[in-house]
Motif scaffolding. Sequence first.
Motif, mmCIF file in Angstrom:
data_model
loop_
_atom_site.group_PDB
_atom_site.id
_atom_site.type_symbol
_atom_site.label_atom_id
_atom_site.label_comp_id
_atom_site.label_asym_id
_atom_site.label_seq_id
_atom_site.Cartn_x
_atom_site.Cartn_y
_atom_site.Cartn_z
ATOM 1 N N MET A 330 32.926 74.453 37.734
ATOM 2 C CA MET A 330 31.731 74.692 38.775
ATOM 3 C C MET A 330 30.540 74.180 38.054
ATOM 4 O O MET A 330 29.670 73.900 38.983
ATOM 5 C CB MET A 330 31.773 76.444 38.553
ATOM 6 N N LYS A 331 30.457 73.957 36.701
ATOM 7 C CA LYS A 331 29.029 73.569 36.408
ATOM 8 C C LYS A 331 29.055 71.906 36.534
ATOM 9 O O LYS A 331 27.900 71.283 36.340
ATOM 10 C CB LYS A 331 29.100 73.729 34.802
ATOM 11 N N LYS A 332 30.164 71.275 36.940
ATOM 12 C CA LYS A 332 30.127 69.677 37.233
ATOM 13 C C LYS A 332 29.891 69.444 38.466
ATOM 14 O O LYS A 332 29.475 68.299 39.047
ATOM 15 C CB LYS A 332 31.746 69.455 36.899
ATOM 16 N N MET A 333 29.964 70.680 39.633
ATOM 17 C CA MET A 333 29.503 70.428 40.952
ATOM 18 C C MET A 333 28.592 71.139 41.511
ATOM 19 O O MET A 333 28.206 71.997 41.001
ATOM 20 C CB MET A 333 30.867 71.058 41.758
ATOM 21 N N PRO A 334 27.462 70.298 42.143
ATOM 22 C CA PRO A 334 26.406 70.904 42.626
ATOM 23 C C PRO A 334 26.658 71.882 43.854
ATOM 24 O O PRO A 334 27.841 71.887 44.556
ATOM 25 C CB PRO A 334 25.693 69.756 43.453
ATOM 26 N N VAL A 335 25.867 72.812 44.134
ATOM 27 C CA VAL A 335 26.121 73.876 45.257
ATOM 28 C C VAL A 335 25.062 73.280 46.183
ATOM 29 O O VAL A 335 24.061 73.122 45.958
ATOM 30 C CB VAL A 335 25.557 75.248 44.602
ATOM 31 N N ASN A 336 25.827 73.216 47.458
ATOM 32 C CA ASN A 336 25.183 72.898 48.708
ATOM 33 C C ASN A 336 25.774 73.594 49.801
ATOM 34 O O ASN A 336 26.884 73.170 50.200
ATOM 35 C CB ASN A 336 25.352 71.219 48.637
ATOM 36 N N ASP A 337 24.867 74.620 50.094
ATOM 37 C CA ASP A 337 25.303 75.262 51.357
ATOM 38 C C ASP A 337 24.291 76.194 52.119
ATOM 39 O O ASP A 337 23.150 75.577 51.632
ATOM 40 C CB ASP A 337 26.666 76.530 50.976
ATOM 41 N N PHE A 338 24.465 76.991 52.798
ATOM 42 C CA PHE A 338 23.273 77.885 53.371
ATOM 43 C C PHE A 338 22.566 78.346 52.325
ATOM 44 O O PHE A 338 21.344 79.016 52.834
ATOM 45 C CB PHE A 338 23.867 78.739 54.291
ATOM 46 N N PHE A 339 23.313 78.854 51.267
ATOM 47 C CA PHE A 339 22.511 79.745 50.216
ATOM 48 C C PHE A 339 21.562 78.801 49.384
ATOM 49 O O PHE A 339 20.431 79.207 48.905
ATOM 50 C CB PHE A 339 23.590 80.337 49.409
ATOM 51 N N ALA A 340 22.136 77.352 48.848
ATOM 52 C CA ALA A 340 21.350 76.711 47.969
ATOM 53 C C ALA A 340 21.467 75.492 48.226
ATOM 54 O O ALA A 340 22.681 74.794 48.710
ATOM 55 C CB ALA A 340 21.626 77.072 46.552
ATOM 56 N N GLN A 341 20.528 74.430 47.997
ATOM 57 C CA GLN A 341 20.589 72.902 48.446
ATOM 58 C C GLN A 341 20.392 72.369 46.847
ATOM 59 O O GLN A 341 19.575 72.633 46.291
ATOM 60 C CB GLN A 341 19.806 72.491 49.326
ATOM 61 N N ASP A 342 21.337 71.441 46.407
ATOM 62 C CA ASP A 342 21.236 70.488 45.239
ATOM 63 C C ASP A 342 20.854 71.445 44.048
ATOM 64 O O ASP A 342 20.288 71.280 43.165
ATOM 65 C CB ASP A 342 20.268 69.732 45.541
ATOM 66 N N ALA A 343 21.553 72.725 44.128
ATOM 67 C CA ALA A 343 21.622 73.707 42.937
ATOM 68 C C ALA A 343 22.535 73.446 41.870
ATOM 69 O O ALA A 343 23.482 72.528 42.305
ATOM 70 C CB ALA A 343 21.792 75.193 43.568
ATOM 71 N N GLU A 344 22.526 73.862 40.691
ATOM 72 C CA GLU A 344 23.425 73.394 39.562
ATOM 73 C C GLU A 344 23.668 74.896 38.692
ATOM 74 O O GLU A 344 22.360 75.625 38.725
ATOM 75 C CB GLU A 344 22.830 72.197 38.785
ATOM 76 N N ILE A 345 24.705 74.628 38.005
ATOM 77 C CA ILE A 345 24.887 75.749 36.879
ATOM 78 C C ILE A 345 24.700 75.134 35.433
ATOM 79 O O ILE A 345 25.534 74.062 35.231
ATOM 80 C CB ILE A 345 26.527 76.244 37.242
ATOM 81 N N ARG A 346 23.824 75.630 34.975
ATOM 82 C CA ARG A 346 23.419 74.892 33.666
ATOM 83 C C ARG A 346 24.439 75.350 32.477
ATOM 84 O O ARG A 346 25.429 76.263 32.770
ATOM 85 C CB ARG A 346 22.256 75.527 33.237
ATOM 86 N N ALA A 347 24.419 74.882 31.278
ATOM 87 C CA ALA A 347 25.334 75.210 30.152
ATOM 88 C C ALA A 347 24.996 76.627 29.761
ATOM 89 O O ALA A 347 26.258 77.191 29.444
ATOM 90 C CB ALA A 347 24.783 74.233 28.902
ATOM 91 N N ASP A 348 24.091 77.253 29.972
ATOM 92 C CA ASP A 348 23.845 78.829 29.574
ATOM 93 C C ASP A 348 24.568 79.679 30.794
ATOM 94 O O ASP A 348 24.648 81.058 30.701
ATOM 95 C CB ASP A 348 22.458 79.053 29.283
ATOM 96 N N GLY A 349 24.782 79.022 31.878
ATOM 97 C CA GLY A 349 25.564 80.059 33.227
ATOM 98 C C GLY A 349 24.722 80.282 34.109
ATOM 99 O O GLY A 349 25.112 80.833 34.929
#
Length: 397
Positions: A330-349
């Motif tokens: 999940m941390k390797k993949m950006p989040v792109n959907d209706f909720f968030a664009q170009d979002a990321e999960i950092r090392a701290d979660g």
Amino acid sequence: MAACAAAFSLAAGAAQAELSDDVVKIGVLNDQSGLYTDLAGPGSVEAARMAVEDFGGTVNGKAIEILSADHQNKPDVGSNIVREWIDVEGVDVVVDVPTSSVALAVQQVTSEKDTAFLVNGAATTRLTNEDCAATGVHYTYDTYSLAIGTGKAIVEEGGDSWFFITADYAFGHSLEEDTSNVIKENGGEVLGAVRHPLSSSDFSSYLLQAQGSGAKVIGLANAGSDTTNAIKQANEFGIVQGGQSLAALLMFITDVDSLGLDVAKGLKLTTGFYWDQNDDTRAFADRFSERMNGQRPTMVHAGVYSSVMHYLKAVAETNDDGGKAAVDQMKKMPVNDFFAQDAEIRADGRMVHDMYLVEVKDPSESSGKWDYYNVLRTIPGDAAYQPLSESRCPLVN
């Protein structure tokens, strides 16, 4: 030869990855009977179902199942449910969990059991600081983002002296602390605070203390019916009419609906999602509303959908539903959907995405039910969340 051996080893490892019990089980845990029912509750279960259906109902040919339970806002109840879910039911990921004290207890269990934990309803920043876990993702919002949004905006507008009415558990403490820091950093002062038990019905003594403090702003570091009860009683006492203002530091659209615009008008709050932002958010909200008797989704409901979908994509990619393996992907993949664009999960979660400062509309501005917010500004993700350089999470170098 060594390179070939290494390549063979990696391929063998990938081939050995598999879905436990030939099924992916999702456990949605939240308050289904108390003060946080409307903001999470059955709506979060329905949002998870929507994500599973939209994903196709299977992962790499294996079934997806959803369980749900009520943690009653009690850490021991929540942790016991999760332990049984994992040990007996084979649950692979736990989702939602409002009430920070419960979420902290659950994170201990999921970390021990290598089970993914997607936090949507809880807010304390401890989940990505000293209590962080390699299997945990704090997805929707946290107390730092609420303070940066609402607290900073009110201080900048002249609300530079505060008194807090705070829910007496991990969430309230964290929200008061983070907001106090923002107030002081921006030249304001905190004149005092009083703490109340979870799920209080009578706020009269707390409001009188806040009124007597002379603070320009009464900060409500609570949520759900605690917040709405405090606002209703403050309105009855004429506190706003007397010159003080209220800051609802965590408020959901379901709270505004409960209060009505006549009472809630003018309140500023911070949210990670508003259903009427664009065509994509409206499309999700319309589908959700059809399944939830007309209710529009809160940011928790939207976050549950998004986080479950992102988790399922990660599991499909790795063919591995182990907690750390799934969260690593999940941390390797950006989040792109209706909720968030170009979002990321950092090392701290921490899932880093934009937040929004909104103001509740005057009744004369609203076109009807659920048309409640004017969006004042977007808070970019890198400004909305605690900088990674300040993290106390052991996973961060």
